[in-house]
Design an enzyme around this catalytic site. Structure first.
Site, PDB file in Angstrom:
ATOM      1  CE  LYS A 112     -11.296   5.043  -5.964  1.00  0.00           C
ATOM      2  NZ  LYS A 112     -10.142   5.219  -6.869  1.00  0.00           N
ATOM      3  NE  ARG A 135      -0.279   6.333  -2.782  1.00  0.00           N
ATOM      4  CZ  ARG A 135      -0.017   6.686  -4.023  1.00  0.00           C
ATOM      5  NH1 ARG A 135       0.975   7.519  -4.281  1.00  0.00           N
ATOM      6  NH2 ARG A 135      -0.732   6.217  -5.020  1.00  0.00           N
TER       7      ARG A 135
END
Ligand code: BES
Ligand code: MN
Ligand code: ZN
Length: 496
Positions: A277, A351
């Protein structure tokens, strides 16, 4: 330990407000109708002061506006007239937040005894209202200033909650609200602790300790046990980190009925991994475990309330780091349910964790699933910080969750998981990829999760926008919010 050394005692009172003895009396006033509701129980003298302030324009009573009467007539030292906004907008959400704001004011003013007299929202039972006020008070006492010099200053010793009913009527309800607020705060504390402290291992230790206190069954899976369970999707996230992962299964057996599992994403820090990120705002990723915190807080609250129901919490605790051992974009992993995943973006890690813990919840007997996760920036873009996105199947189960949220005054909004969203996840090499790109990102993520729930009723709550706030509000300062804990508790054990 959570920052909550000594909570005040919370007692009910009723009767004329002029006879209440307190250092501070907080009275809720509606916009345009300041003497409607509890203010009508003030002495004539105080009521005429309220009328003057209203007519003079300094008491507008917009939600969270504050006006003071000091010195005050009667037995109290000072009165705060706390704006409730317009009656049409007044609901459980506003009521709870006003109680929190009043508790914060009591701390700031360093008062020993405070009395709250807030109006009850329309159609809400006296016991439900008493519980929401107590919950709001306890939430308002919570501070995120864990590492400041004098974090615990200024707690009032006593809080009196006024109602126009029987003097002792809501005593039990106040206790229930206080218990709920305490567990919400436990979850918020887990969120606020920085990632160097709240590692997966420490997180699991804290859960085991609290489970023992509350008589909740607790099973902690270490890395070897996780591997033995073939949870390679979850392990593909933690493998780049020096901190070992944990999976925790909590179980509360309080009565009859189907077994519901709260399944939480517990990424104690999300750097993005090799798909790293940008630096700006990365520090907020200490909150990437808030789904897990919500799941366990709700389960502990059910235990503390003595709910006559069964529930389970299953949380996957990992740290997502780039390193020589980290998963590379393009790597393929096999999840515990046998499906293969091409990890095209290591920042879509939540996920990968949930895939295996959802499957584990089913293997441990869950008959209904709710997962909670700070899953996608896309959901934050869609709903902002105002509402939690809800997706799932069948519609009846989704509707139940939405209805529970409405009753407690939390905001969730249903979003679609049409079959077309799975096309975004096509892989040429595996059963699916873990990222569908920018468009519909929050929905493709939910579609991914659906591949791991089989035919078990399932709802996914994306709390990326709601789990923490980076703004100070009258009811809470910056930090974890505890969003969705109350909804999950209400879902399993509806308040009377
Ligand atoms: N933890 C983030 C989602 C997030 C973003 C939560 C902002 C709270 C605030 C999640 O792991 C993530 O990085 N998601 C990616 C998915 C993408 C790579 C498909 C995202 O939303 O950008
Ligand atoms: Mn991520
Ligand atoms: Zn994440």
């Amino acid at each position: 330990m959570p920052l909550q050394l000594s909570l005040p005692t919370i007692r009910p009172v009723s009767g004329p407000l002029s006879e209440v003895e307190a250092d501070l009396l907080v009275v809720g006033c509606f916009q345009g109708e300041p003497l409607r509701g509890p203010a009508s129980a003030l002495s004539d003298e105080a009521q005429s002061l309220v009328r003057d302030l209203s007519e003079g324009g300094s008491l507008k009573a917009r939600a969270f506006d504050a006006e003071w009467i000091y010195p005050a007539p009667g037995a109290v030292t000072r009165i705060q007239l706390l704006g409730c906004g317009k009656p049409v907008d007044y609901d459980m959400r506003v009521a709870r937040r006003l109680a929190s704001a009043a508790a914060r004011t009591a701390r700031l003013k360093k008062v020993g005894r405070v009395c709250l007299a807030l109006p009850s929202p329309k159609g809400v039972s006296p016991s439900r209202f008493a519980a929401v006020v107590a919950d709001g008070i306890v939430s308002g006492m919570f501070g995120s200033n864990l590492y400041k010099e004098r974090p615990n200053e200024g707690y009032p010793e006593q809080v009196l909650v006024w109602s126009d009913g029987e003097p002792d009527g809501p005593a039990d309800a106040l206790d229930l609200g206080r218990r709920l607020g305490e567990q919400v705060n436990f979850g918020r504390w887990l969120g606020d602790e920085p990632s160097n402290i709240m590692t997966p291992e420490r997180f699991a230790d804290e859960l085991a300790a609290r489970a023992a206190e509350l008589g909740v069954e607790c099973e902690v899976l270490d890395e070897a046990a996780i591997r033995a369970g073939d949870m390679m999707s979850l392990l593909s996230v933690s493998q780049g980190s020096a901190r070992a992962p944990r999976v925790v299964v909590l179980r509360y057996n309080g009565g009859e009925g189907p077994l519901t599992a709260f399944v939480g994403k517990g990424v104690t820090f999300d750097t993005g991994g090799i798909s790293i990120k940008p630096a700006a705002d990365m520090h907020y990723m200490k909150y990437d475990m808030c789904g897990a915190a919500t799941a366990v807080a709700a389960l502990f609250a059910l235990a503390s309330l003595g709910a006559k129901a069964n529930a389970m919490a299953v949380v996957g605790l990992v740290e997502n780091m780039p390193s020589a051992n980290a998963t590379r974009p393009g790597d393929v992993v096999r999840a515990a349910n046998g499906k293969t995943i091409e990890v095209i973006n290591t920042d879509a890690e939540g996920r990968l964790v949930l895939a295996d813990v959802l499957d584990l919840a089913r293997k441990r007997g869950a008959e209904r699933l709710v997962d909670i996760a700070t899953l996608t920036g896309a959901m934050k873009v869609s709903l902002g910080t105002v509402a939690t996105g809800a997706m799932g199947t069948p519609d009846e189960w989704l509707d139940e969750v939405v209805a529970a949220a409405r009753r407690v005054g939390e905001r969730i909004w249903p979003m679609p998981i049409y079959p077309e969203y799975f096309e975004l996840l096509k892989s040429n090499i595996a059963d699916m990829t873990n990222s569908g790109g920018r468009f519909g990102g929050g929905l493709a993520a939910a579609k991914f999760l659906q591949q791991f729930v089989g035919d078990t009723p399932w709802v996914h709550l994306d709390v990326a926008g709601t789990a923490y706030t980076d703004k100070d509000h009258p009811w809470q300062l910056k930090g974890a919010t505890g969003a969705m804990v109350r909804t999950l508790v209400e879902l399993i054990a509806p308040a009377e």
